[in-house]
Design an enzyme around this catalytic site. Structure first.
Site, short mmCIF file in Angstrom:
data_model
loop_
_atom_site.label_atom_id
_atom_site.label_comp_id
_atom_site.label_asym_id
_atom_site.label_seq_id
_atom_site.Cartn_x
_atom_site.Cartn_y
_atom_site.Cartn_z
N HIS A 68 11.82 84.07 21.36
CA HIS A 68 11.36 83.99 22.74
C HIS A 68 11.00 85.38 23.26
O HIS A 68 9.99 85.56 23.94
CB HIS A 68 12.43 83.36 23.63
N ASP A 94 12.58 81.08 31.35
CA ASP A 94 12.72 80.26 30.15
C ASP A 94 13.63 79.07 30.43
O ASP A 94 14.17 78.94 31.53
CB ASP A 94 13.29 81.13 29.02
N SER A 113 4.74 65.73 75.04
CA SER A 113 4.09 66.25 76.24
C SER A 113 2.59 66.39 76.06
O SER A 113 1.80 66.08 76.96
CB SER A 113 4.69 67.61 76.62
#
Length: 444
Positions: free
Chosen positions: A27, A125, A345
């Protein structure tokens, strides 16, 4: 694909990107290659891992060193995790689970990193499942991020809150003793719903409702603007209304300013003072429903300026109790509404063709007011963007503009145009039919 966590919205600019790969070189290396590619385009990269892992990474080209910063964060000690084991290559397969437990201990250093770094994106990851909620808390680092149009708004619009309104909203979202924020409550509620029902109509705000449908990824069903229905006009059983009507009957048609800020909005003492002095300065007749205290437990009672009621006795009336708003606004003498931009309103005013002057305070009022101003449906009292300060002159000028001046004619005409939309029973019936059709078809 790796998860991308958005920290900010940017157009065609150079980005600040953090990367947090799983503690495995299968990785770490691909992440580093991606970092080099992005750095070659001029983007700034913060590559985060443990000291031993970073020291074992291949050297990057010298030309990229100004763009890639390696951030070392220490891995906490975990029982059964061997000393100096910082990646899967340092462990047998049956002990990788302890590395994942240690990885979970990176929350604290990541919080410190986020608190001291301005980022646009984090690429993370699979193992850091906890990073998403953490980023959500730190995702916006500046009020400026909230007042600019996000890039996911695909159409041109100037609708946005002021810096003052963002600051006040953030102050009101949560308190120190509250364990669940309003934003979390709202987001979780929407995420768990099958559909979202909105008090609006596609005829009133088509672009924004369409955008909500895209963002929520579920049906957004409008129920119309829910205009108030006139009462039976039996005045004999309402003494307070009879007194109010008697006062209004003495005023010229379209000459009175009606002021009210709903049941939940209470101005600060500063805002009350500036507003009162502005009404006095305008010289216009006014009927003011004033909420000076939110329940008996509210010990911060706001007060009108000294001598204000005596000086304006012939000009206006201040009501500090409940008032029949729709009956008052329906009266011919009422020409303009000065309101906080609350939906109830503004619907009351527009369905009767009464032009609006807006003084938003908090919650969604700033956004609603910004939308109405953009569509020329209302005029907003000028406030300083950062601190929200305003002057009595800005109040008086806004009222005079919308009530009588030629330059304010567009607001008076736009209010008349809105009567047809809000008073169209067919639009309201169509919205109700669509809601019931959805509920019935979804219950089978």
């Amino acid at each position: 694909m790796q998860p991308l966590l958005s920290m900010a919205e940017n157009g065609d600019v150079k980005l600040n990107i953090a990367m947090l790969p799983w503690l495995a070189f299968g990785h770490l290396i691909p992440y580093l290659e991606l970092a080099k590619l992005m750095a070659s385009k001029g983007h700034m990269i913060s590559f985060i891992s443990t000291p031993r892992n970073i020291d074992r990474l291949p050297k990057i080209p010298q030309t990229l060193t100004p763009f890639i910063t390696f951030i070392k964060i220490n891995l906490p000690e975990v029982e059964n995790l061997p000393k100096n084991a910082e990646s899967t290559r340092d462990l047998p397969a049956n002990k990788v689970k302890y590395l994942k437990m240690a990885c979970d201990g990176l929350r604290k250093p990541m919080v410190d990193f986020l608190n001291n770094t301005s980022l646009d994106w984090i690429i993370c990851d699979f193992a850091t499942y906890w990073l998403g909620p953490m980023v959500a808390k730190h995702g916006r680092t500046s009020v400026d991020d909230f007042v600019k149009r996000p890039n996911w708004v695909s159409f041109e619009s100037e609708v946005r809150p002021s810096a003052f309104h963002v600051t006040r909203i953030m102050q009101n979202l949560t308190t120190d003793d509250e364990n669940v924020s309003d934003t979390y409550r709202l987001a979780t509620t929407i995420r768990g719903c099958d559909a979202v029902v909105m008090r609006s109509s596609f005829a009133f705000e088509p672009d924004w409702l369409s955008l909500l449908t895209e963002l929520y990824r579920k049906p957004v069903i409008t129920i119309g603007l829910l205009p108030t229905k006139a009462n039976d006009n039996n005045d004999s059983d309402d003494t307070s209304w009879l007194e109010t009507k008697h006062w209004l009957d003495k005023r010229e048609k379209g000459s009175v300013v009606y002021i009210a800020f709903g049941t939940e909005t209470k101005p600060s003492q500063y805002e009350l003072t500036q507003l009162a002095l502005g009404l006095e300065l305008s010289g216009l007749p006014f009927f003011w429903v004033l909420n000076d205290q939110r329940g008996l437990s509210d010990d911060e009672v706001i007060e009108l300026p000294s001598g204000f009621e005596e000086r304006t006795r012939g000009q206006g009336m201040v009501c500090k109790s409940w008032a029949p708003q729709f009956k008052i606004v329906s009266h011919d003498s009422v020409g303009v509404l000065l309101i906080h931009s609350g939906m109830g309103s503004l619907v009351d005013g527009l369905q009767l063709g009464k032009p609006l002057v807006l003084l938003p305070f908090t919650f969604d009022q700033g956004l609603i007011a910004s939308y109405l101003v953009e569509k020329k449906m209302a005029c907003m009292v000028y406030r300083e963007d950062v601190d929200g300060s305003f002057t009595p002159e800005s109040v008086a000028d806004s009222l005079s503009l919308v009530m009588v001046k030629e330059d304010g004619k567009m607001y008076r005409e736009r209010a008349k145009e809105m009567m047809s939309l809000l008073g169209d029973k067919n639009v309201q019936d169509k919205c109700l039919d669509e809601l019931m059709c959805f509920l019935q078809s979804s219950s089978k």
